[in-house]
Write a protein that holds these residues in place. Sequence first.
Motif, mmCIF file in Angstrom:
data_model
loop_
_atom_site.group_PDB
_atom_site.id
_atom_site.type_symbol
_atom_site.label_atom_id
_atom_site.label_comp_id
_atom_site.label_asym_id
_atom_site.label_seq_id
_atom_site.Cartn_x
_atom_site.Cartn_y
_atom_site.Cartn_z
ATOM 1 N N LYS A 6 0.829 -1.037 0.162
ATOM 2 C CA LYS A 6 -0.025 -0.097 -0.152
ATOM 3 C C LYS A 6 0.864 1.281 -0.026
ATOM 4 O O LYS A 6 0.416 2.298 -0.773
ATOM 5 N N ALA A 7 1.940 1.012 0.741
ATOM 6 C CA ALA A 7 2.943 2.385 0.658
ATOM 7 C C ALA A 7 3.412 2.932 -0.574
ATOM 8 O O ALA A 7 3.679 3.763 -0.662
ATOM 9 N N TYR A 12 -2.888 6.072 -6.165
ATOM 10 C CA TYR A 12 -2.345 6.951 -7.215
ATOM 11 C C TYR A 12 -2.769 6.021 -8.485
ATOM 12 O O TYR A 12 -2.221 4.953 -8.358
ATOM 13 N N GLU A 13 -3.459 6.669 -9.332
ATOM 14 C CA GLU A 13 -3.614 5.993 -10.546
ATOM 15 C C GLU A 13 -2.889 7.051 -11.534
ATOM 16 O O GLU A 13 -3.188 8.126 -11.655
ATOM 17 N N LYS A 14 -1.927 6.192 -12.191
ATOM 18 C CA LYS A 14 -1.056 6.842 -13.337
ATOM 19 C C LYS A 14 -1.837 7.744 -14.344
ATOM 20 O O LYS A 14 -2.905 7.483 -14.763
ATOM 21 N N GLU A 60 -4.282 14.767 -2.411
ATOM 22 C CA GLU A 60 -5.160 13.553 -2.362
ATOM 23 C C GLU A 60 -4.454 12.377 -2.371
ATOM 24 O O GLU A 60 -4.836 11.460 -1.599
ATOM 25 N N VAL A 61 -3.337 12.198 -2.886
ATOM 26 C CA VAL A 61 -2.755 11.039 -3.020
ATOM 27 C C VAL A 61 -2.067 10.622 -1.499
ATOM 28 O O VAL A 61 -2.029 9.429 -1.092
ATOM 29 N N ILE A 280 4.948 11.667 0.416
ATOM 30 C CA ILE A 280 4.833 10.238 -0.411
ATOM 31 C C ILE A 280 6.009 9.805 -0.417
ATOM 32 O O ILE A 280 6.126 8.690 -0.513
ATOM 33 N N GLN A 281 6.935 10.449 -0.760
ATOM 34 C CA GLN A 281 8.389 9.765 -0.885
ATOM 35 C C GLN A 281 8.602 9.062 0.332
ATOM 36 O O GLN A 281 9.259 7.829 0.373
#
Length: 425
Positions: A6-7, A12-14, A60-61, A280-281
Amino acid sequence: MDLQTKALHAGYEKDSQGTMAVPIYQTTAYEFRDVEHAANLFSLKELGNIYTRLNNPTTEVFEKRFAELEDGEAAIATASGMSAIFYAIANVAEAGDNIVCAKQLYGGSLTLSVHTLKRFGIEARFFDVHNPDAINELVDEKTKVIFFESLTNPSIDVADIDAIVAIANKHNILTVVDNTVATPVLCRPLTRGVDVTVHSASKYTTGQGLAIGGILVERKGLIKKLKNNPRYTHFNEPDQSYHGLIYTEVGLPPFTLRARLSLLRDLGAVVAPFNSWLFIQGIETFALRMKEHSKNALALAEFLESHPKIKKVNYPGLKSNLNYKNAQKYFEDGACSGLLSFEVENLEIATKIVNATKLYSLVVNIGDSKSIITHPASTTHQQLSDEELMACGVPAGLIRISCGLESSKDLIDDMKKALETCTSL
Ligand code: PLP
């Protein structure tokens, strides 16, 4: 899906470019297709981007991914951990209400509860995290939140989550847990019935001390506890500031919805898209890092415990520690994160040790990949009186360490040398 997976992928959808890394949507606002589209977005007939104070695709991601890590329903990111905590409380409490808090809280949360919320007419009442039964005596019909930390900073206690949740549910009151130090990698309070978790993303989420941010996550099914609950009228009556919207009747997770539509709109402590991207990173290596932080902290705690000049070591991974049982129960594989503290005789000796270490930076932060040493009584907890310091478990000789990702051998060697050079020890 496991947390590690999940991490890397959740939320995220490309896009049409196939971008592997989540793009940074650095924008203030978004163009509406036409007037009808704009009106639909404002009335929630359609969901979409309006203005970055309310929502942003990069953020949002981050929100979706973090909600998945916590096994929650929805999340809302904020400008800092403190704003996430303030929003969690302000979302339900108003003048005349009270909140019941653990005594063992982060210094900023304590000053918020004792001083700032008081100015808004909200009273804070305190219980000892080792005595959850005391909550029964503190709550009344005006209590809106029971607030505690899963792994407390800086006293490093582990809350008995199940016991507190059982008491809260008996009274139908929301529980809010600051899960910053334990992180969703090691502990997932929402799966044990906690209603809302809050985090300082500035700590282990970014992981390298890169950015300030916060996040608040809502439990799946929280709507059932809010719906028609007389304590939470704001969720069940029309919100005049949002053309009569009733938050429990929209079909969206109500707690985060209200925090976004009302608090982010009016108070605006929003996270910057670039910071969301940094978080996110950080999340990509969250699970790996937390295991290493925990291993290093345990090794250092064992060394300190064996040292004749140390009065006391606080680390829940030590078998001798008061919190060991709770840590084994609530933390994944009993791993206890990177935070530990130890106590020496007095302020003078503590000061010498802090000044003598080389590998530990004197910084008021935790959760960095670089190790950090702090003296809470002269920094993060300086504003507290002697009585308040003792009440939250922070004596003057207490030194807090946030164990980084250096080799544990080097961390122990550096500490050994610092202890040796403090000749008055
Ligand atoms: N909660 C805990 C447990 C913390 O340690 C901190 C900061 O140290 C905060 C909240 C506040 O977070 P921020 O500095 O991101 O506002």
